[in-house]
Design a protein around this motif. Structure first.
Motif, PDB file in Angstrom:
ATOM      1  N   ARG A 298     -15.511   4.091 -10.164  1.00 20.56           N
ATOM      2  CA  ARG A 298     -14.939   2.763  -9.916  1.00 20.56           C
ATOM      3  C   ARG A 298     -13.872   2.733  -8.829  1.00 20.56           C
ATOM      4  N   TYR A 299     -13.429   3.879  -8.351  1.00 18.69           N
ATOM      5  CA  TYR A 299     -12.397   3.907  -7.312  1.00 18.69           C
ATOM      6  C   TYR A 299     -12.472   5.223  -6.546  1.00 18.69           C
ATOM      7  N   ASP A 300     -11.828   5.233  -5.393  1.00 14.70           N
ATOM      8  CA  ASP A 300     -11.681   6.445  -4.587  1.00 14.70           C
ATOM      9  C   ASP A 300     -10.210   6.806  -4.503  1.00 14.70           C
ATOM     10  N   GLU A 301      -9.938   8.095  -4.382  1.00 17.82           N
ATOM     11  CA  GLU A 301      -8.581   8.580  -4.132  1.00 17.82           C
ATOM     12  C   GLU A 301      -8.537   9.146  -2.725  1.00 17.82           C
ATOM     13  N   ALA A 302      -7.529   8.717  -1.969  1.00 18.70           N
ATOM     14  CA  ALA A 302      -7.489   9.054  -0.547  1.00 18.70           C
ATOM     15  C   ALA A 302      -6.080   9.402  -0.099  1.00 18.70           C
ATOM     16  N   VAL A 303      -5.996   9.959   1.095  1.00 20.05           N
ATOM     17  CA  VAL A 303      -4.709  10.224   1.734  1.00 20.05           C
ATOM     18  C   VAL A 303      -4.632   9.402   3.012  1.00 20.05           C
ATOM     19  N   LEU A 304      -3.430   9.074   3.392  1.00 18.61           N
ATOM     20  CA  LEU A 304      -3.204   8.261   4.588  1.00 18.61           C
ATOM     21  C   LEU A 304      -3.625   9.007   5.839  1.00 18.61           C
ATOM     22  N   ASP A 305      -4.335   8.313   6.715  1.00 20.04           N
ATOM     23  CA  ASP A 305      -4.702   8.880   8.015  1.00 20.04           C
ATOM     24  C   ASP A 305      -3.796   8.298   9.109  1.00 20.04           C
ATOM     25  N   LYS A 306      -3.918   6.991   9.351  1.00 22.30           N
ATOM     26  CA  LYS A 306      -3.094   6.334  10.364  1.00 22.30           C
ATOM     27  C   LYS A 306      -2.608   4.988   9.840  1.00 22.30           C
ATOM     28  N   VAL A 307      -1.412   4.600  10.265  1.00 19.64           N
ATOM     29  CA  VAL A 307      -0.871   3.282   9.955  1.00 19.64           C
ATOM     30  C   VAL A 307      -1.109   2.392  11.168  1.00 19.64           C
ATOM     31  N   LEU A 308      -1.990   1.414  11.036  1.00 18.58           N
ATOM     32  CA  LEU A 308      -2.304   0.507  12.147  1.00 18.58           C
ATOM     33  C   LEU A 308      -1.322  -0.658  12.207  1.00 18.58           C
ATOM     34  N   LYS A 309      -0.890  -1.085  11.048  1.00 22.03           N
ATOM     35  CA  LYS A 309       0.143  -2.126  10.948  1.00 22.03           C
ATOM     36  C   LYS A 309       1.190  -1.628   9.972  1.00 22.03           C
ATOM     37  N   LYS A 310       2.434  -1.498  10.424  1.00 21.93           N
ATOM     38  CA  LYS A 310       3.501  -0.834   9.672  1.00 21.93           C
ATOM     39  C   LYS A 310       4.293  -1.824   8.825  1.00 21.93           C
ATOM     40  N   SER A 311       4.600  -1.424   7.586  1.00 26.35           N
ATOM     41  CA  SER A 311       5.457  -2.222   6.719  1.00 26.35           C
ATOM     42  C   SER A 311       6.909  -2.115   7.186  1.00 26.35           C
ATOM     43  N   PRO A 312       7.675  -3.216   7.129  1.00 20.43           N
ATOM     44  CA  PRO A 312       9.103  -3.130   7.463  1.00 20.43           C
ATOM     45  C   PRO A 312       9.883  -2.266   6.472  1.00 20.43           C
ATOM     46  N   GLN A 313       9.277  -1.956   5.330  1.00 21.39           N
ATOM     47  CA  GLN A 313       9.935  -1.118   4.327  1.00 21.39           C
ATOM     48  C   GLN A 313       9.657   0.370   4.523  1.00 21.39           C
ATOM     49  N   ARG A 314       8.871   0.705   5.525  1.00 26.79           N
ATOM     50  CA  ARG A 314       8.564   2.107   5.782  1.00 26.79           C
ATOM     51  C   ARG A 314       9.718   2.786   6.513  1.00 26.79           C
ATOM     52  N   GLN A 315      10.008   4.029   6.133  1.00 31.95           N
ATOM     53  CA  GLN A 315      10.990   4.838   6.835  1.00 31.95           C
ATOM     54  C   GLN A 315      10.414   6.226   7.083  1.00 31.95           C
ATOM     55  N   GLU A 316      11.009   6.924   8.016  1.00 30.11           N
ATOM     56  CA  GLU A 316      10.561   8.280   8.323  1.00 30.11           C
ATOM     57  C   GLU A 316      11.112   9.231   7.271  1.00 30.11           C
ATOM     58  N   PRO A 317      10.251   9.976   6.560  1.00 32.32           N
ATOM     59  CA  PRO A 317      10.743  10.924   5.555  1.00 32.32           C
ATOM     60  C   PRO A 317      11.655  11.960   6.196  1.00 32.32           C
ATOM     61  N   SER A 318      12.764  12.269   5.527  1.00 30.81           N
ATOM     62  CA  SER A 318      13.751  13.185   6.097  1.00 30.81           C
ATOM     63  C   SER A 318      13.463  14.641   5.774  1.00 30.81           C
TER      64      SER A 318
ATOM     65  N   ALA B 278     -14.652  -1.979   2.403  1.00 27.13           N
ATOM     66  CA  ALA B 278     -15.589  -3.022   2.825  1.00 27.13           C
ATOM     67  C   ALA B 278     -16.585  -3.376   1.731  1.00 27.13           C
ATOM     68  N   GLU B 279     -16.846  -2.438   0.831  1.00 27.12           N
ATOM     69  CA  GLU B 279     -17.779  -2.688  -0.274  1.00 27.12           C
ATOM     70  C   GLU B 279     -17.079  -3.290  -1.500  1.00 27.12           C
ATOM     71  N   GLY B 280     -15.767  -3.470  -1.426  1.00 28.43           N
ATOM     72  CA  GLY B 280     -15.022  -4.038  -2.534  1.00 28.43           C
ATOM     73  C   GLY B 280     -14.533  -3.026  -3.548  1.00 28.43           C
ATOM     74  N   LYS B 281     -14.726  -1.753  -3.258  1.00 27.98           N
ATOM     75  CA  LYS B 281     -14.296  -0.700  -4.182  1.00 27.98           C
ATOM     76  C   LYS B 281     -12.812  -0.421  -4.005  1.00 27.98           C
ATOM     77  N   THR B 282     -12.110  -0.226  -5.122  1.00 25.69           N
ATOM     78  CA  THR B 282     -10.683   0.063  -5.079  1.00 25.69           C
ATOM     79  C   THR B 282     -10.441   1.450  -4.491  1.00 25.69           C
ATOM     80  N   VAL B 283      -9.429   1.535  -3.619  1.00 24.71           N
ATOM     81  CA  VAL B 283      -9.053   2.811  -3.003  1.00 24.71           C
ATOM     82  C   VAL B 283      -7.550   3.013  -3.192  1.00 24.71           C
ATOM     83  N   PHE B 284      -7.174   4.151  -3.763  1.00 22.43           N
ATOM     84  CA  PHE B 284      -5.769   4.531  -3.894  1.00 22.43           C
ATOM     85  C   PHE B 284      -5.423   5.456  -2.735  1.00 22.43           C
ATOM     86  N   VAL B 285      -4.441   5.062  -1.928  1.00 25.29           N
ATOM     87  CA  VAL B 285      -4.109   5.815  -0.719  1.00 25.29           C
ATOM     88  C   VAL B 285      -2.696   6.376  -0.828  1.00 25.29           C
TER      89      VAL B 285
END
Length: 461
Positions: free
Chosen positions: A79-99, A53-60
């Motif tokens: 200049r940026y934050d490093e993050a891990v995924l919490d929840k996917v609210l809108k899913k990409s059609p290219q996403r698959q379940e890791p095996s 929201a503040e315009g700062k780059t975030v790598f997830v």
């Protein structure tokens, strides 16, 4: 523009930004942007990139383009934050379940959540961006099966305070070890060794003196290379017996390595070297030699090199960073003369032996430091002309060499790269000397990861 591609920035500005100091690690993992953040593209390392929201780059880590996600910040930079995924609210059609059951923690396969075809598209887009070339320039991608391809792997070993074993690969963004019981990217012959080692290693008397373990598959045998933290002579008789019995049960060549070298505990039963077929040759390598881990891609990659160069049998070929002859020997069969240069003396001796075993008499091999400029290379005779130069450098690339290749009378340069960033840098050096980029393509040597191999052919018009 591709969702994978990064918008180009002024290079001088980017360099200035890179020099600024980083803030210390955020001591607490924090929830951020719980309303969701849009992921715009993938970074070069395969992480989702968005702006908070503040315009700062975030790598997830784990996020994909076109997704709306919440995330947890792990590191805060200026200049940026490093993050891990919490929840996917809108899913990409290219996403698959890791095996893989270990995907969430293991740092080995960071793109397993992305469809295989999309992984390849991302890698080609990345190389196109860095090389500043349209994707229409690219030759067909060299691919392999997405799993079961890796014929060599190194496993870390740690012992918990309670004495239990951690055996596996490093965790994501961490030096800790993920305990791996099953790894789907290993070849079928290597996969059963993981549960076998988990069961066996705790029985050893000197288990705390193990450094790491490498699994190796050749066409002729499977091997286990164990790095010892103390001399082999201090291995107890019980442990020697345990290791021999285990190696016999698993039908592997057991190699123990200490400061003095590599020793086999079953020399009467197993071949000294591993081998694999290539073109109409057989190449041999030791358990601790560098070898291309994806056999399918390697075969097709070497064939493509031969097809692109179209040698007529009259050329003098210079193969730099030649290893034990993976490119050298197939090339020598189509050239008048080949000189291979490699930094590691053991690899040079292996290349010489491979040439002799395959009855190739027109190939020579020399050990030299290729990080030094050409003018400082003792092997390079004055006014020497090499019509074809092949480069297969490590990730650091070949900057010192590429600065002077135009002085060798070279007509063709074939550059095989495992790092598109250094390939782009070295390409600029070659273009400055009058070479033209004729062909370009990628090889998906490491499916499920962000690593990409590239091949580029330069010609002197």
């Amino acid at each position: 523009m591709s969702l994978f591609a990064k918008p180009r920035k002024n290079s001088a500005k980017a360099k200035t930004q890179a020099k600024k100091p980083q803030l210390p690690k955020n001591p607490n993992i924090q929830d951020e942007n719980l309303a969701g953040m849009a992921i715009l593209r993938l970074s070069h390392e395969g992480r989702g990139v968005g702006r908070n929201a503040e315009g700062k780059t975030v790598f997830v880590e784990g996020a994909l383009p076109d997704e709306q996600v919440t995330y947890k910040v792990r590191f805060t930079r200026s200049r940026y934050d490093e993050a891990v995924l919490d929840k996917v609210l809108k899913k990409s059609p290219q996403r698959q379940e890791p095996s893989c059951e270990h995907y969430a923690s293991c740092g080995g396969c960071n793109l397993q959540h992305l469809h295989t075809a999309a992984q390849v598209a991302f890698k080609q887009s990345l190389v196109a961006e860095l090389m500043q070339q349209p994707e229409e320039m690219f030759q067909p991608v060299i691919t392999s099966q997405p799993f079961g391809y890796r014929r060599k792997a190194r496993l870390g070993i740690k012992w918990r305070k309670d004495g239990s074993l951690l055996l596996g690969f490093r965790e994501k963004s961490s030096a800790f070890i993920t305990n791996i019981l099953h790894c789907p990217i290993l070849t079928e012959k290597l996969q059963p060794l993981l549960p076998g080692l988990h069961e066996f290693l705790p029985r050893l008397e000197g288990k705390k003196h193990l450094g790491h373990i490498e699994l190796v598959e050749g066409e002729n045998q499977v091997g286990v290379l164990v790095r010892l933290l103390r001399p082999l002579e201090r291995l107890t008789k019980n442990d020697q017996r345990f290791w021999r019995n285990w190696a016999k049960e698993q039908a592997v060549n057991l190699l123990l390595q200490d400061e003095e070298g590599t020793h086999s505990l079953n020399p009467e039963e197993a071949p000294a070297l591993f081998s694999y077929p290539l073109e109409d040759l057989t190449l041999f390598f030791a358990g601790n030699d560098f070898v291309q881990v994806n056999a399918q891609v390697n075969k097709r990659m070497v064939k493509q090199a031969l097809d692109w160069l179209q040698l007529q049998g009259t050329e003098k070929v210079l193969d730099l960073f030649c290893g034990f002859g993976n490119f050298s020997l197939p090339l020598a069969k189509q050239a008048a003369e080949l000189l291979g240069i490699e930094g590691a003396k053991t690899q040079v001796e292996r290349a010489k032996n491979n040439a002799e075993l395959n009855q190739i008499a027109n190939a020579r091999f020399i050990a030299a430091d290729l990080n030094q400029p050409l003018k400082e290379q003792a092997w390079l005779a004055k006014n020497a002309a090499w019509e074809v130069v092949v480069l297969d450098p490590p990730r650091a690339g070949a900057e010192a060499i590429c600065q002077q290749l135009g002085k060798l009378g070279t007509k063709k340069i074939l550059y095989i790269s495992c790092n598109p960033t250094t390939l782009a840098r070295d390409t600029a050096l070659l273009l400055q000397q009058g070479f033209e980029l004729k062909q370009l393509g990628i090889m998906d040597m490491f499916p499920q990861t962000a690593h990409v191999e590239s091949m580029a052919l330069f010609v002197q018009p």
